[in-house]
Design a protein around this motif. Structure first.
Motif, PDB file in Angstrom:
ATOM      1  N   ALA A   1       0.845  -1.200   0.000  1.00 57.13           N
ATOM      2  CA  ALA A   1       0.000   0.000   0.000  1.00 57.13           C
ATOM      3  C   ALA A   1       0.878   1.247   0.000  1.00 57.13           C
ATOM      4  O   ALA A   1       0.638   2.199  -0.758  1.00 57.13           O
ATOM      5  N   GLY A   2       1.901   1.255   0.855  1.00 56.89           N
ATOM      6  CA  GLY A   2       2.816   2.394   0.911  1.00 56.89           C
ATOM      7  C   GLY A   2       3.623   2.547  -0.357  1.00 56.89           C
ATOM      8  O   GLY A   2       3.853   3.668  -0.837  1.00 56.89           O
ATOM      9  N   TRP A   3       4.050   1.430  -0.936  1.00 61.69           N
ATOM     10  CA  TRP A   3       4.843   1.443  -2.171  1.00 61.69           C
ATOM     11  C   TRP A   3       4.038   2.027  -3.328  1.00 61.69           C
ATOM     12  O   TRP A   3       4.512   2.900  -4.058  1.00 61.69           O
ATOM     13  N   ILE A   4       2.799   1.551  -3.484  1.00 59.97           N
ATOM     14  CA  ILE A   4       1.932   2.065  -4.548  1.00 59.97           C
ATOM     15  C   ILE A   4       1.618   3.538  -4.306  1.00 59.97           C
ATOM     16  O   ILE A   4       1.611   4.360  -5.234  1.00 59.97           O
ATOM     17  N   MET A   5       1.393   3.891  -3.045  1.00 56.70           N
ATOM     18  CA  MET A   5       1.057   5.271  -2.709  1.00 56.70           C
ATOM     19  C   MET A   5       2.211   6.218  -3.017  1.00 56.70           C
ATOM     20  O   MET A   5       2.018   7.278  -3.627  1.00 56.70           O
ATOM     21  N   VAL A   6       3.414   5.851  -2.630  1.00 56.53           N
ATOM     22  CA  VAL A   6       4.537   6.772  -2.808  1.00 56.53           C
ATOM     23  C   VAL A   6       4.895   6.915  -4.281  1.00 56.53           C
ATOM     24  O   VAL A   6       5.233   8.017  -4.745  1.00 56.53           O
TER      25      VAL A   6
ATOM     26  N   PHE B   1       1.949   0.712 -16.114  1.00 53.53           N
ATOM     27  CA  PHE B   1       2.720   1.378 -15.061  1.00 53.53           C
ATOM     28  C   PHE B   1       2.401   0.767 -13.700  1.00 53.53           C
ATOM     29  O   PHE B   1       3.301   0.507 -12.895  1.00 53.53           O
ATOM     30  N   LEU B   2       1.121   0.532 -13.427  1.00 56.50           N
ATOM     31  CA  LEU B   2       0.723  -0.066 -12.155  1.00 56.50           C
ATOM     32  C   LEU B   2       1.265  -1.488 -12.030  1.00 56.50           C
ATOM     33  O   LEU B   2       1.780  -1.867 -10.972  1.00 56.50           O
ATOM     34  N   SER B   3       1.180  -2.265 -13.114  1.00 57.74           N
ATOM     35  CA  SER B   3       1.703  -3.635 -13.092  1.00 57.74           C
ATOM     36  C   SER B   3       3.209  -3.632 -12.866  1.00 57.74           C
ATOM     37  O   SER B   3       3.736  -4.448 -12.096  1.00 57.74           O
ATOM     38  N   GLY B   4       3.893  -2.704 -13.529  1.00 60.84           N
ATOM     39  CA  GLY B   4       5.336  -2.601 -13.339  1.00 60.84           C
ATOM     40  C   GLY B   4       5.702  -2.207 -11.919  1.00 60.84           C
ATOM     41  O   GLY B   4       6.680  -2.710 -11.353  1.00 60.84           O
ATOM     42  N   THR B   5       4.904  -1.305 -11.326  1.00 56.49           N
ATOM     43  CA  THR B   5       5.151  -0.890  -9.940  1.00 56.49           C
ATOM     44  C   THR B   5       5.013  -2.065  -8.982  1.00 56.49           C
ATOM     45  O   THR B   5       5.860  -2.275  -8.098  1.00 56.49           O
TER      46      THR B   5
ATOM     47  N   ALA C   1       5.186  -5.296  -9.772  1.00 53.48           N
ATOM     48  CA  ALA C   1       6.217  -6.288 -10.079  1.00 53.48           C
ATOM     49  C   ALA C   1       7.566  -5.882  -9.483  1.00 53.48           C
ATOM     50  O   ALA C   1       8.286  -6.716  -8.916  1.00 53.48           O
ATOM     51  N   LEU C   2       7.904  -4.604  -9.607  1.00 57.19           N
ATOM     52  CA  LEU C   2       9.161  -4.121  -9.044  1.00 57.19           C
ATOM     53  C   LEU C   2       9.163  -4.251  -7.529  1.00 57.19           C
ATOM     54  O   LEU C   2      10.164  -4.661  -6.919  1.00 57.19           O
ATOM     55  N   GLY C   3       8.033  -3.924  -6.912  1.00 58.27           N
ATOM     56  CA  GLY C   3       7.925  -4.063  -5.466  1.00 58.27           C
ATOM     57  C   GLY C   3       8.035  -5.509  -5.025  1.00 58.27           C
ATOM     58  O   GLY C   3       8.706  -5.822  -4.031  1.00 58.27           O
ATOM     59  N   ALA C   4       7.380  -6.420  -5.766  1.00 61.87           N
ATOM     60  CA  ALA C   4       7.446  -7.848  -5.437  1.00 61.87           C
ATOM     61  C   ALA C   4       8.870  -8.376  -5.584  1.00 61.87           C
ATOM     62  O   ALA C   4       9.337  -9.183  -4.764  1.00 61.87           O
ATOM     63  N   ALA C   5       9.577  -7.914  -6.623  1.00 64.61           N
ATOM     64  CA  ALA C   5      10.960  -8.347  -6.834  1.00 64.61           C
ATOM     65  C   ALA C   5      11.847  -7.900  -5.673  1.00 64.61           C
ATOM     66  O   ALA C   5      12.695  -8.667  -5.180  1.00 64.61           O
ATOM     67  N   TYR C   6      11.645  -6.654  -5.232  1.00 65.10           N
ATOM     68  CA  TYR C   6      12.447  -6.165  -4.112  1.00 65.10           C
ATOM     69  C   TYR C   6      12.143  -6.938  -2.833  1.00 65.10           C
ATOM     70  O   TYR C   6      13.053  -7.317  -2.088  1.00 65.10           O
ATOM     71  N   ARG C   7      10.859  -7.189  -2.562  1.00 64.90           N
ATOM     72  CA  ARG C   7      10.479  -7.931  -1.357  1.00 64.90           C
ATOM     73  C   ARG C   7      11.043  -9.351  -1.396  1.00 64.90           C
ATOM     74  O   ARG C   7      11.510  -9.877  -0.373  1.00 64.90           O
ATOM     75  N   THR C   8      11.043  -9.989  -2.574  1.00 64.16           N
ATOM     76  CA  THR C   8      11.594 -11.339  -2.709  1.00 64.16           C
ATOM     77  C   THR C   8      13.098 -11.334  -2.460  1.00 64.16           C
ATOM     78  O   THR C   8      13.631 -12.183  -1.742  1.00 64.16           O
TER      79      THR C   8
END
Length: 513
Positions: A119-124, A489-493, A495-502
């Motif tokens: 939620a914070g990642w998408i928001m920022v 753009f939303l899908s990329g956001t 995906a990038l967040g999921a990659a970082y969390r992984t």
């Protein structure tokens, strides 16, 4: 007061010193590092300047009219009602979690750290896009004031190649200014914000009065459509973009809670008052523009929007003076959005949840400002402006993308809140008191129905705004990526967040072995 964050939110929190009067940070395991210097009007200004009716109405009026015709006015009260439902939920949470990075903090505490992080990642990321979109608004008002502001020459319309490129130049210069202010001192930022908001309110009221006294037609015109091929319902769905874009950012009062005096009492009230005031003024501006426009059929209203109305109906002299006030509003709005994004980055980094968290969470003791987040937001927003050089269609794509991301992030708060209410694990704590010794803001028995409607509204608008309509996002054809820009753009956001969390999880597991 609400319970503290999940145990994994701050794995090894430092022992906080004694909190300042009115601060509740001890309870959440945080130090009071940001300077608590904002009063009630400054808190109101934070939310109102993010919404910034002059900036957004002047920027998106033409879009709403082009696709909906005069009837798009009625999307305004509909969106305002929906956002007031969301704001009411946020006001209740602001009284219980007075912490910077409100969306991230609220979602994490209502659900879990992973969901709250997204939620914070998408928001920022959405806030960074809003910064870029707000900066682009200068193109709508500066060239009409003086042709010299069209630095690159040619057609000043933001939908023309030269206008789009010039918008990027003006926007980049503005970002340099707002980044500098966000580094100086939060008191300087607050003074600029308050002065700007006061000027915006006075200017908006004056514009409304002048437009209504220069009416060319009756309010009945608002029941007319422009004959859109999609019919009345389709016209209203696309016409709602203007209202949807304007009425976001009211949560900024919550974002600034750690810098606000008496936040338990102040933040909930300013969240609602900022949205209410902006909603009323914005609705009157839209109505005034429709009534005072010299013509509804010559194409100027759908191309130049409110700038055309002011200079044509009120004369060049007075019209340009009022447009100068709009410039002030745009500057303050860009500053406010960038500040909110900085606080979100700071809040997430303070919990060790972002790359370079140590740097992003560092607060300058003298200024009380996190410097690194301001620079990061400024650079990323400026990079987004480069899209405007590639095509004029980027203007609408950028604007819509930021709205969708904020709407989705809002739903990632109202959703978990509803789940907690249904499970009976959320307590409104009507017995808890604020700094004045009065009960905290609470929806009481209205909490559940308001929450349900707020979530349904948020999800509906997210889908409506993100829907890849070719006639809206790629009217000239040949640019499929603009038609799908928001979805991509939303899908990329995500995906990038999921990659970082992984990667972060893998790294932790490897270090534990």
């Amino acid at each position: 007061m609400a319970a503290t964050a999940p145990a994994d939110l701050r794995p090894d929190p430092p022992v906080p010193p004694a909190a300042e009067a009115g601060s509740s940070l001890e309870e959440f395991g945080y130090r009071q590092e940001l300077h608590r210097s904002l009063g009630r009007y400054a808190s109101f200004a934070a939310g109102f300047s993010f919404i910034s009716v002059l900036t957004t109405v002047f920027q998106f009026f033409a879009v709403g009219y082009a696709f909906g015709g005069p009837v798009f006015f009625w999307t305004w009260p509909a969106v305002l009602a929906g956002q007031l439902l969301v704001a009411a939920c946020f006001a209740e949470l602001a009284a219980r979690y007075p912490i910077s990075g409100a969306i991230y903090q609220w979602s994490s505490r209502l659900s879990n750290l992973t969901f709250g992080w997204f939620a914070g990642w998408i928001m920022v990321i959405g806030q960074v896009v809003v910064v870029a979109a707000a900066a682009l608004a200068l193109q709508m008002v500066m060239p009409p004031i003086w042709s010299g502001f069209q630095i690159l020459g040619g057609d000043p319309s933001p939908l023309s190649p030269t206008g789009a490129a010039n918008a990027a130049v003006l926007g980049t210069l503005l970002l340099v200014l707002t980044t500098w202010v966000n580094v100086i001192d939060n008191r300087v930022m607050s003074v600029i914000n308050r002065i700007g908001v006061t000027a915006e309110i006075i200017g908006a009221v004056l514009i409304v009065v002048l437009l209504l006294t220069h009416s060319e037609r009756s309010p009945g015109i608002t029941f007319h459509t422009s004959g859109a091929e999609t019919g009345l319902f389709g016209a209203l769905l696309v016409g709602s973009f203007t209202a949807a874009y304007v009425m976001i950012g009211f949560d900024s009062a919550g974002e600034m809670s750690e810098e606000t005096r008496d936040p338990l009492r102040t933040a909930p009230r300013t969240i609602l008052s900022a949205l209410g005031a902006a909603g009323l003024l914005g609705g009157l501006l839209v109505l005034g523009g429709l009534l005072a426009a010299p013509s509804l059929t010559d194409g100027n209203l759908a191309a130049d929007g409110m700038s055309y109305v002011l200079t044509s109906s009120l004369g060049d002299g007075l019209g340009r003076v009022l447009l100068a006030d709009v410039v002030v509003a745009i500057v303050v709005a860009t500053l406010a959005v960038q500040t909110a994004a900085c606080r979100m980055l700071f809040s997430m980094a303070r919990d060790g949840q972002l790359p370079c968290s140590g740097l992003l969470s560092k607060v300058n003791r003298r200024t009380g400002m996190p410097t690194a987040p301001a620079l990061v937001v400024g650079v990323l927003a400026a990079a987004l402006l480069l899209l405007n050089f590639s095509s004029p269609d980027a203007f609408l794509a950028i604007g819509t993308t930021c709205i969708v991301m904020l709407y989705l992030a809002y739903s990632m708060v109202t959703g978990p809140l509803l789940v907690r209410r249904l499970r009976g694990t959320y307590s409104s704590r009507t017995d808890a008191l604020d700094e004045a010794g009065k009960p905290l803001f609470s929806l009481g028995r209205w909490g559940l129905p308001v929450n349900v409607l707020a979530l349904l509204y948020g999800l509906f608008m997210t889908v409506n705004l993100a829907w890849p309509r070719a006639e809206v996002y790629d009217p000239a054809g040949g640019h499929w990526y603009f038609q799908w820009f928001t979805v991509l753009f939303l899908s990329g956001t995500v995906a990038l967040g999921a990659a970082y969390r992984t990667y972060r999880t893998y790294k932790r597991a490897a270090s534990a072995r």
